[in-house]
Design an enzyme around this catalytic site. Structure first.
Site, short mmCIF file in Angstrom:
data_model
loop_
_atom_site.label_atom_id
_atom_site.label_comp_id
_atom_site.label_asym_id
_atom_site.label_seq_id
_atom_site.Cartn_x
_atom_site.Cartn_y
_atom_site.Cartn_z
N GLU A 194 -2.15 22.16 6.64
CA GLU A 194 -1.20 23.25 5.75
C GLU A 194 0.07 23.11 5.69
O GLU A 194 0.62 23.32 4.86
CB GLU A 194 -2.16 24.41 5.86
CG GLU A 194 -3.38 24.64 5.23
CD GLU A 194 -3.85 26.05 5.51
OE1 GLU A 194 -4.90 26.39 4.47
OE2 GLU A 194 -3.38 26.94 5.97
N GLU A 244 -4.32 -20.62 -0.13
CA GLU A 244 -3.41 -19.81 -1.20
C GLU A 244 -2.08 -19.45 -0.77
O GLU A 244 -1.17 -19.52 -1.37
CB GLU A 244 -4.47 -18.68 -1.43
CG GLU A 244 -5.63 -18.86 -2.23
CD GLU A 244 -6.56 -17.51 -2.50
OE1 GLU A 244 -6.27 -16.17 -2.01
OE2 GLU A 244 -7.43 -17.41 -3.31
#
Length: 487
Positions: A317, A77
């Protein structure tokens, strides 16, 4: 698991262990107990985007670079230019390996309309072409990518099965370790549903999305002639290739150090028998918002770097810049440790990966940076990527992994109240548990600290008041000292 274990298990069974070719892919050799079957074909199947071609090319490249085993990549491919561009992002120079005769790439274009399926049609032309490429570089490894393209013109199942068997037999006769990729079919591992039956080893790659979170998993479906890990293992694709996390390899045989290391806060060290934490232990800092959990963790990071040891701080955070600014307000200059290569701060949102991907990511960072201390702030955010039970299972694996490497782990846990902290599902695995909360005295809120437990040492059972100031964390004068031994 490793090759030694595989060999031992083979001897215990009274049979010789199957020869294996190490892949060099992080974690995969542990899952397969040594690598892929040497001199035999392995089928790697999965859906579009699951990582089949990357798996195959990395197997080939690491074989050439790390094990002195040249390889041939036969693509049906992608062209050689496409493959070179794809692997350049991983730091591999495909053209240089080709020039050194360590690698050969052959792109074979197959047009289905040109194939005439007759009883005389076979793969003889492919064998001649592949054999020439193998001889050119003295290849020990071969990749065929993909089978669907090669057999696109076949509609007769009997002929297809015969040619598949012939292909696999030809590869075995040449003595090459082969990886053949295939697209996953409906209800079968491959489109034709035949390849898995003639392969000695079948590896399934899966890329799934649940609740908008992507997770990749690998499973060894079968492996003839040897034992292997049979669970699903999360794996990560990043700038360094594929990393597999062998979760079941963890155990309870890790060492228990008697060495003590400072928490970075003299008042807390005094509460911990005057010596601080045990090296290689697990520590939890729990408390409500604003009680100073991250500040306490930053003091521990600073103390680690002062000893000349590396610390990895994983924040979920705040950004690194925000952490550096905030900790500067309490007298901690963490930037200097970053500049010296002793501190690494990495920030990410918990929902960036699934829980297993976070675990793989942390494994990779620990192995690369080799820290003596790892800090996670906060672990409570992991519930955004899964259920509480799933987050706890992930943290159990992480704690076990760090203990086996004698890395001290500090987990910062944000809770709604102190009662919730006491109900944490990983509490039994924690060696030292420090609770922070605030109390109201008149018109003031005051921060207090309590060592809930600290295994193997005498520690204070007092609730101590502390302050956050420009010179860091300071404790109020201690009342009469009481201790207890937590066994």
């Amino acid at each position: 698991m490793n090759k030694a274990r595989s060999s031992q298990s083979g001897k215990a069974a009274g049979v010789e262990s199957l020869p294996k070719a190490p892949t060099g892919i992080a974690g995969l050799d542990e899952v397969t107990f040594g690598g892929l079957p040497r001199g035999r074909p392995t089928l790697v199947c999965g859906g579009a985007g699951s990582g089949k071609t990357l798996f195959a090319i990395e197997f080939l490249l690491r074989g050439a670079l790390e094990f002195d085993e040249p390889g041939v990549f036969m693509a049906f491919e992608e062209t050689e230019q496409d493959l070179a561009q794809n692997v350049s992002s991983l730091g591999f120079d495909l053209e240089d390996l080709i020039a050194q005769k360590k690698l050969a790439i052959d792109h074979v274009h197959i047009e289905r309309s040109e194939i005439e399926e007759t009883g005389e049609y076979d793969l003889e032309g492919l064998f001649v072409r592949l054999g020439a490429a193998i001889d050119e570089v003295g290849a020990k490894r071969v990749v065929l990518d993909t089978l669907e393209s090669l057999f696109s013109g076949f509609s007769n199942p009997a002929l297809l099965r015969a040619e598949l068997r012939r292909l696999f037999r030809w590869l075995k006769d040449r003595g090459v370790t082969a990886v053949i990729t295939g697209e996953r079919g409906e209800g079968t591992f491959t489109r034709q549903g035949l390849e898995e039956y003639v392969s000695d080893c079948v590896i399934l790659l899966d890329h799934r999305v649940m609740d908008q979170i992507s997770t990749r998993r690998l499973r060894v479906v079968k492996y003839r002639g040897t034992s292997h890990g049979t669970n699903e293992y999360p794996f990560l694709i990043d700038e360094q290739g594929i990393s597999v996390l062998p979760l079941t390899s963890l155990g309870l045989d890790h060492p228990a150090s008697k060495e003590r290391i400072s928490a970075g806060v003299p008042g807390l060290d005094a509460m911990l028998g005057g010596k601080g934490y045990f090296r290689g232990s697990s520590i939890m800092i729990s408390g409500t918002a604003g009680t100073g959990k991250s500040s306490l963790a930053a003091h521990f990071a600073d103390a680690t770097c002062r000893r000349g040891e590396r610390c990895l701080l994983l924040a979920f955070e705040e950004s690194p810049a925000q952490i550096l600014r905030n900790m500067g307000s309490i007298g901690l200059d963490l930037q200097r440790w970053i500049d010296q290569g002793l501190l690494r701060i990495e920030s990410s949102r918990p929902m960036l990966f699934g829980l297993e991907m976070h675990l793989v990511h942390i494994h990779k960072r620990v192995k690369e940076f080799e820290p003596r201390v790892v800090i996670l702030d906060p672990i409570s955010n992991f519930t955004a990527s899964g259920s509480v039970a799933q987050a706890e299972a992930m943290l159990v694996r992480l704690i076990d992994f760090l203990k086996t490497r004698e890395v001290t782990a500090m987990l910062v846990n944000l809770t709604a109240d102190v009662g919730e902290a006491k109900a944490s599902g990983i509490s039994s695995l924690i060696d030292t548990w420090v609770l922070l909360h605030d109390i109201q005295v008149g018109a003031e809120h005051r921060r207090v600290l309590h060592v809930l437990k600290s295994r193997g040492m005498q520690h204070s059972n007092q609730v101590r008041q502390f302050q956050l100031a420009s010179n860091g964390i300071t404790f109020a004068a201690a009342p009469h000292r009481k201790t207890r031994k937590d066994k």
